[in-house]
Motif scaffolding. Sequence first.
Motif, mmCIF file in Angstrom:
data_model
loop_
_atom_site.group_PDB
_atom_site.id
_atom_site.type_symbol
_atom_site.label_atom_id
_atom_site.label_comp_id
_atom_site.label_asym_id
_atom_site.label_seq_id
_atom_site.Cartn_x
_atom_site.Cartn_y
_atom_site.Cartn_z
ATOM 1 N N ALA A 95 42.583 -25.792 -34.036
ATOM 2 C CA ALA A 95 42.225 -26.670 -35.148
ATOM 3 C C ALA A 95 43.193 -27.850 -35.246
ATOM 4 N N GLY A 96 42.649 -29.017 -35.573
ATOM 5 C CA GLY A 96 43.454 -30.237 -35.653
ATOM 6 C C GLY A 96 43.832 -30.561 -37.077
ATOM 7 N N GLY A 97 42.955 -31.263 -37.770
ATOM 8 C CA GLY A 97 43.158 -31.499 -39.198
ATOM 9 C C GLY A 97 44.106 -32.619 -39.525
ATOM 10 N N LEU A 124 48.212 -33.194 -38.147
ATOM 11 C CA LEU A 124 48.485 -33.355 -36.723
ATOM 12 C C LEU A 124 49.260 -34.632 -36.429
ATOM 13 N N GLU A 178 38.222 -32.121 -32.307
ATOM 14 C CA GLU A 178 38.916 -31.021 -32.979
ATOM 15 C C GLU A 178 38.017 -29.861 -33.364
#
Lengths: 572, 572
Positions: A251-253, A256, A530
């Motif tokens: 997961a990015g979000g 990052l 992502e």
Amino acid sequence: MPPLHRALPALRRIRLANNTFQQQSSRLGLQHTSRQAVAYPLAHQIRWQRTASRSEGEGQPTPSEPAPPARSGSKNIKYTSESYPQMQRDSRFKELDKSDVEHFRSILGESSSAIIDGVTQEASNEDLEGYNADWMRKYRGHARLVLKPESTEQVSKILKYCNDNMIAVNPQGGNTGLVGGSVPVFDEVVINLARMSKIRSFDDVSGIFVADAGVILESADSYLAERGYIFPLDLGAKGSCQLGGNVATNAGGLRLLRYGSLHGNILGLEAVLPDGTILDDLSKLRKNNTGYDLKQLFIGGEGTIGIVTALSILCPQRSPAVNVAYFGLQSYEKAQEAFREAKKQLSEILSAFEMMDGQSQNLYARASGAKLPLEEEYPFYCLIETSGSNTDHDSEKLNTFLEHVMGEEIVSDGVVAQDETQVQSLWACREGVSEASQHWGGVYKYDLSIPLPQLYDLVAEARTRFEESGLMSKEDEGKAVLDVVGYGHMGDSNLHLNVACRRYDKAVEKVLEPWVYEWVAERHGSISAEHGLGLAKKEFIGYSRSETMVKLMKQIKNFYDPKGIMNPYKYI
Amino acid sequence: MPPLHRALPALRRIRLANNTFQQQSSRLGLQHTSRQAVAYPLAHQIRWQRTASRSEGEGQPTPSEPAPPARSGSKNIKYTSESYPQMQRDSRFKELDKSDVEHFRSILGESSSAIIDGVTQEASNEDLEGYNADWMRKYRGHARLVLKPESTEQVSKILKYCNDNMIAVNPQGGNTGLVGGSVPVFDEVVINLARMSKIRSFDDVSGIFVADAGVILESADSYLAERGYIFPLDLGAKGSCQLGGNVATNAGGLRLLRYGSLHGNILGLEAVLPDGTILDDLSKLRKNNTGYDLKQLFIGGEGTIGIVTALSILCPQRSPAVNVAYFGLQSYEKAQEAFREAKKQLSEILSAFEMMDGQSQNLYARASGAKLPLEEEYPFYCLIETSGSNTDHDSEKLNTFLEHVMGEEIVSDGVVAQDETQVQSLWACREGVSEASQHWGGVYKYDLSIPLPQLYDLVAEARTRFEESGLMSKEDEGKAVLDVVGYGHMGDSNLHLNVACRRYDKAVEKVLEPWVYEWVAERHGSISAEHGLGLAKKEFIGYSRSETMVKLMKQIKNFYDPKGIMNPYKYI
């Protein structure tokens, strides 16, 4: 050019020491929303309540139950097997019988919460629904058995049995994915990690946090907040998603930009391979150069070569000072300039740089009934967040930056949040776009990495295509498409392209696909920045990866999961 | 307690906009040294000139030649095959003949710089020495052929031929490793990447830098410095080491505390597998969730499953403001307290926190003839570096921190560098320890990750063991051991334990091994924090990794390199 004072006098220090904030509306007249539970007008139209979206505007199930909440009305969701009639159940996989269920009971014990059994008992569809249907109401499986192990050893025994007996499995965390990766397609056994939810350890000098895969992201972050630390990942699904799922989908979000990816922050993993082998690599060391870093394959592996059961992660200290500003700009070029200046001048305190086009903000205002922060309308908007250790220093840096970008006419107008309520209100303008996009009936969503200079061209070209197609109108209810909007994590070159629709329509899809993927491939971007591949993008990986890379990936899949029981029909 | 003014009035902003600095000695009376080329008295005693060590005090060949410099006197270095008589050449590997050399010539062309041929021609030992011997003078191979490809395609053709014909290969970058991984053991063909030294691209908005594997780290950093950016890795060998080698060894170094590991910063790799397949994953995207992150296996893979030929890396902006402070402390507990406070108060601007014990500083002073920065002696010293975007803010933060740690008597005395010369002088106290340790004839070195609270116990216990063994004396030249010193990257829990010797002695080794490894294993530390396994630690991986992990790693090695031609006799 609007006077500078609109932005500057508003500048004030904001402390976000805890996540509570006042419920009163802000001086700017913005409607109050919270990051924890958005309740603006459109929410009631969606079957289950959602939390505010901090990442790609993903509405989420409420965190009232650890996981996963009941999906009322999922009976109305089309089965994936019907939406994808070309997809056939792999006949090599065993169909479950009584002996299998008995064996799983012998592993998991007699706890009624450990198994949901629709094979030998009459488990209602209702019981199984929350595990079969995804929250987007787009995918729905036929699983008749859900297993909820409470230890790594149990996961190991389950997988070994499944592998020995050719039983297909679907690993599941909080079931908040956006690409159909977290729910079964046919009758795969769901292995849900919700009962593995212990925080194992935390070292408040090094910031190293070790926890079970089933810990909810928000619980982890709250635990860390009490100790002055922050989980280096934040996204809209935080109230429901689990750490194991975060790792499995890489997961990015929103954090990052500041803290980097999980590939750098994850220090150790515990995972179970299909044959039951426990990969015991739960290192609590920041540096450990002793052999291949195998755990990296499970970060972003989407449960296709093993199940992550625990993780060790390096957490940074929480910043006591947080500032949020929102700007209007005359062009995408100006937005790029603002980003360049923000990087230079805000440097080590810049924690988010989000871009939203004018259409996205209008759509958000229209759907939510909220008043936008700026008086006039602009073709582009940016949201900047700074996080630092010293409020005075941060405010001064932000001030200098503001003076510069307004003096140079890079930014046309802007506001700075003066309290936590305003912080939430400004974030809602970014976070609310995703829900606003599907407010009128449906949305085609694309999560893309595109080189920054060309990032917005895709949105403009998509809009032109729809204008020319005659499929789009803001007013005419007969037209399928309402609007095309673009927004996203500009700091990461990550665009979210949303086509807001009144209804799903094959003609709309034809305008978009494969054109979007080809467009991105030509610019060496990524068709999944992502969100991952899951079921939705399985067929399109070739647009982002070479034949050689896909071949090498398939080799690894076959190497670790030669029988193919892990999350079948998906990924590559 | 010494008065506060020693530290505080010295506080001044320092700009390190470029790497030049004045050659005059500082006000503190410290001898001038530079990070680029240490020239203190002990340097002449070492056969080849060295650069200053920024990481684990590794003296390095000068960067006058791209790579690798001639190793004069390497004839006196014992062959690895003699030091490790139990190690036998693998008879499955083909011995090179004329046809092989001709084939390689057909791949590499007629350039005289492309091949050093001691197989069909009379290449002198001198020509081959620089590729056979490591800079520590500890390892020496018998290679008779060095190949220097200038393109990825050439590397691919070479490896395919070697794989088809069972020819063992030794990939080589700048040959600055510390564990014998970069030189052959027997007659492996050396594939040296020095001629692949092009910077391919740089994007000054995103900070994404793409370059060939053979680019020297310092060249990359200088290139980036001119553009306001910084390479997120810095280590003593920067003047010689190559980016490909940095990736292959997952180099740690001094910037890890701030910018994290290569697993997070590397965005893409190009690598060649043993069968010639080119892994073309040179992504320039910050986010790309499309399949397994295979490149991660090559980061820290030490050239055992493929050769890295190019990389794409995310580079942060260079900080215009750099401050360095040096403290004396009464105990290791105080050093931990100081670290905790530094993390809290200096937070986002803290870029290094190094610890040196009193013995290490005395050894450095004695070997180099330099005067230490503080008037009195302390059992422990710390060096702190801050890097930020605003000099006033950073100075103020540092000032507040200093007032606190001196007011609370955490720190007993300290100085802050007032100009760049002083910055270098203070860094030299940390950087000079490694060379000082081997000044009297030899050194036993250990690079370890240990949980912070116990980190220094190992040094104290080692010292006690040597005191009890009767092998140690500062004065008595008859004793093998001079002193035991501990220092390292405290911010990363990374200890360097050096046992300074007058001569190598099996009795000394017996006091240390396997005791050190057992001690570290009991505390779940790592026997190789940042240096890798290479030949030196191949046998000891079991102290840091479980049997299962070692088995899984061997599987991966066999999977990618079934014939075992890649860097044999090493790693796992």
